[in-house]
Design a protein around this motif. Structure first.
Motif, short mmCIF file in Angstrom:
data_model
loop_
_atom_site.label_atom_id
_atom_site.label_comp_id
_atom_site.label_asym_id
_atom_site.label_seq_id
_atom_site.Cartn_x
_atom_site.Cartn_y
_atom_site.Cartn_z
N GLU A 2 0.82 -1.20 0.00
CA GLU A 2 0.00 0.00 0.00
C GLU A 2 0.86 1.25 0.00
O GLU A 2 1.95 1.29 0.57
CB GLU A 2 -0.89 0.02 1.24
N PHE A 4 0.48 5.61 0.64
CA PHE A 4 -0.39 6.60 1.27
C PHE A 4 0.13 8.00 0.94
O PHE A 4 1.30 8.19 0.58
CB PHE A 4 -0.40 6.42 2.79
N SER A 5 -0.74 8.97 1.06
CA SER A 5 -0.30 10.36 0.95
C SER A 5 0.59 10.69 2.13
O SER A 5 0.58 9.99 3.15
CB SER A 5 -1.51 11.30 0.92
N LYS A 6 1.32 11.78 2.01
CA LYS A 6 2.20 12.18 3.12
C LYS A 6 1.40 12.40 4.40
O LYS A 6 1.81 11.96 5.48
CB LYS A 6 2.97 13.45 2.73
N ASP A 7 0.26 13.07 4.29
CA ASP A 7 -0.56 13.34 5.48
C ASP A 7 -1.08 12.04 6.09
O ASP A 7 -1.13 11.90 7.32
CB ASP A 7 -1.73 14.26 5.11
N GLU A 8 -1.46 11.09 5.24
CA GLU A 8 -1.94 9.80 5.74
C GLU A 8 -0.81 9.05 6.44
O GLU A 8 -1.02 8.44 7.51
CB GLU A 8 -2.49 8.96 4.59
N THR A 9 0.36 9.07 5.83
CA THR A 9 1.51 8.40 6.44
C THR A 9 1.82 8.98 7.82
O THR A 9 2.05 8.25 8.79
CB THR A 9 2.75 8.51 5.54
N SER A 11 -0.21 10.65 9.80
CA SER A 11 -1.30 10.35 10.73
C SER A 11 -1.19 8.92 11.26
O SER A 11 -1.35 8.68 12.47
CB SER A 11 -2.65 10.55 10.03
N MET A 12 -0.91 7.97 10.37
CA MET A 12 -0.80 6.58 10.79
C MET A 12 0.44 6.35 11.64
O MET A 12 0.43 5.54 12.57
CB MET A 12 -0.79 5.68 9.55
N LYS A 15 -0.31 7.25 15.07
CA LYS A 15 -1.21 6.28 15.68
C LYS A 15 -0.46 5.03 16.14
O LYS A 15 -0.74 4.50 17.22
CB LYS A 15 -2.29 5.90 14.67
#
Length: 436
Positions: A2, A4-9, A11-12, A15
């Motif tokens: 998978e 992800f966008s930078k922001d998604e990366t 955020s995850m 987490k």
């Protein structure tokens, strides 16, 4: 896999990854997706010049190294309880770079593992516990190493009674400076003072742990004669000299394969630890020691076993790294490019009052910023600003030193003169804008 966008990366990561595992440029982290040589590339294809990845010693994703890893991985990867040629071939090659007495090797996975094992070796051999370390030293993230790393323990649990801190041999802002007639001997005498104090308390020294070139301490070059004289004091007290080459080994200084060799032929450690550059990003590290110390370690009756240390893939990678260092004359490049970079940084000092000191050797250099040259007041905020501004210019550097006022340079060994000129040109422009 998978993507992800930078922001998604980001955020995850927040987490799932522990908050204490810090990112570079935490206010605006960079997402790196590929690399080659001395360059890193983000998710948009932007290229960044890497001045800090001393782990990727012969260059990111060097084709010879990746090919060696792939070929061995397809054939076999198992632990060292089976006979295999790679570990023997690699040990033989390493032994040729070291003093003759350092001929026994223990392969591990990280510099921290190496230094932890070195501590065990020293304490088992001498039957003593106490350790001397340098102020601001960092030897790894294991609990045993936090205990002997003032850089860490001063922020955490404090100093143990078996750990003794000697002054950092910093001739720029230390006890004995560049105008001292013999700073090497003067700083070595501080080791003798520590030993005398330890003996007065009824304790005995097991080892003196010393980075060949203290890095976290601020890219420090040990004054000539320091290690040789200090080791005489330590051995007279029944201890051993452990030299930490995790940051500086494998030809980074150019003139020598190991940084401790800069101290002269008379300087011969009892234990050498190595790590970061060994595997060019692959987890590979090692302890080299004498037959006498190794026998004492065996005599304790407890088997030493490391599941992954010295496995066939790791040793194939290590051999490939050694081949590249030799075939591409990376030590010669460190001499030539390092001298050019140091000369350019020295010219910056002549132009900008905020540049207090330029120091280093080969591709291990430091630029110390100060708000007052006479008082040598650290310019911590300015150094941090330079790092941020260089990131905007797509150049990665970082700071070190007790006050985070030293901009450090430990790039991959394929760093070029053109790279050096670009970095200094950008620093010059930044300092011209942000300082009077």
């Amino acid at each position: 896999m998978e993507t992800f966008s930078k922001d998604e990366t980001l955020s995850m990561r927040r987490k799932f990854i522990g908050e204490s595992v810090k990112l570079f440029y935490s206010d605006d982290p960079v997402k790196i997706v590929r690399a080659r040589g001395q360059y890193l590339y983000d998710e948009n294809g932007q290229r960044y010049l890497d001045c800090i990845s001393n782990v990727h010693h012969v260059g990111h994703c060097h084709p010879d190294v990746t090919q060696a890893a792939t070929a061995q991985m397809e054939l076999l990867n198992t632990n060292t309880r089976f006979l295999h040629d790679n570990i023997i071939s690699y040990a033989n090659r390493l032994s040729a770079t070291l003093p003759d007495k350092l001929r026994v090797f223990y392969f591990v996975n990280s510099g921290s593992e190496a230094n932890d094992l070195a501590l065990r070796l020293a304490q088992q051999y001498t039957k003593h516990e106490d350790v001397i370390v340098l102020d601001h030293a960092y030897h790894g993230h294991l609990k045993s190493l936090i205990d002997i790393s003032p850089y860490k323990f001063r922020k955490l649990s404090g100093q143990k009674d078996w750990v003794h801190v000697a002054p950092l041999p910093d001739i720029y802002r230390g006890l004995y400076r560049e105008d001292h007639p013999n700073p090497g001997e003067a700083y070595a005498d501080t080791i003798k003072d520590v030993i005398d104090d330890v003996h007065s308390k009824g304790r005995k020294i097991s080892a003196f742990f010393c980075e060949s070139l203290p890095s976290v301490g601020g890219q420090i070059i040990l004054p000539q004669g320091y290690l040789t004289k200090a080791s005489e004091y330590v051995r007279s007290a029944g201890g051993v000299l452990v030299v930490d080459e995790v940051q500086t080994g494998f030809g980074r200084v150019g003139s020598h394969f190991w940084a401790f060799q800069m101290q002269g032929e008379a300087c011969c450690p009892d234990i050498v630890t190595m790590g970061k550059p060994m595997g060019n990003g692959h987890p590979l590290a090692c302890v080299a020691t004498t037959e006498e110390i190794a026998r004492a370690f065996t005599a304790n009756g407890v088997e030493y076993f490391n599941t992954f240390g010295g496995n066939p893939v790791s040793c194939a990678i290590g051999l490939a790294v050694l081949n590249v260092i030799e075939q591409e004359d990376m030590r010669g490049n460190a001499i030539r490019v390092g001298a050019h970079l140091k000369d350019l940084l020295t010219k910056l000092r002549a132009k900008h009052q905020i540049v207090g000191d330029v120091r280093g050797v080969g591709l291990f250099l430091g630029l110390e910023l100060v708000t007052d040259r006479k008082l040598r007041t650290p310019a911590t905020d300015v150094a941090s600003m330079v790092v941020r501004r260089l990131k905007e210019e797509r150049i990665f550097v970082s700071t070190d030193g007790p006050f985070e006022s030293v901009i450090k340079f430990k790039p991959p060994m394929c760093f070029s003169k053109e790279d050096a000129e670009l970095v200094v040109e950008k620093i010059d422009r930044i300092l011209t804008v942000i300082t009077p």
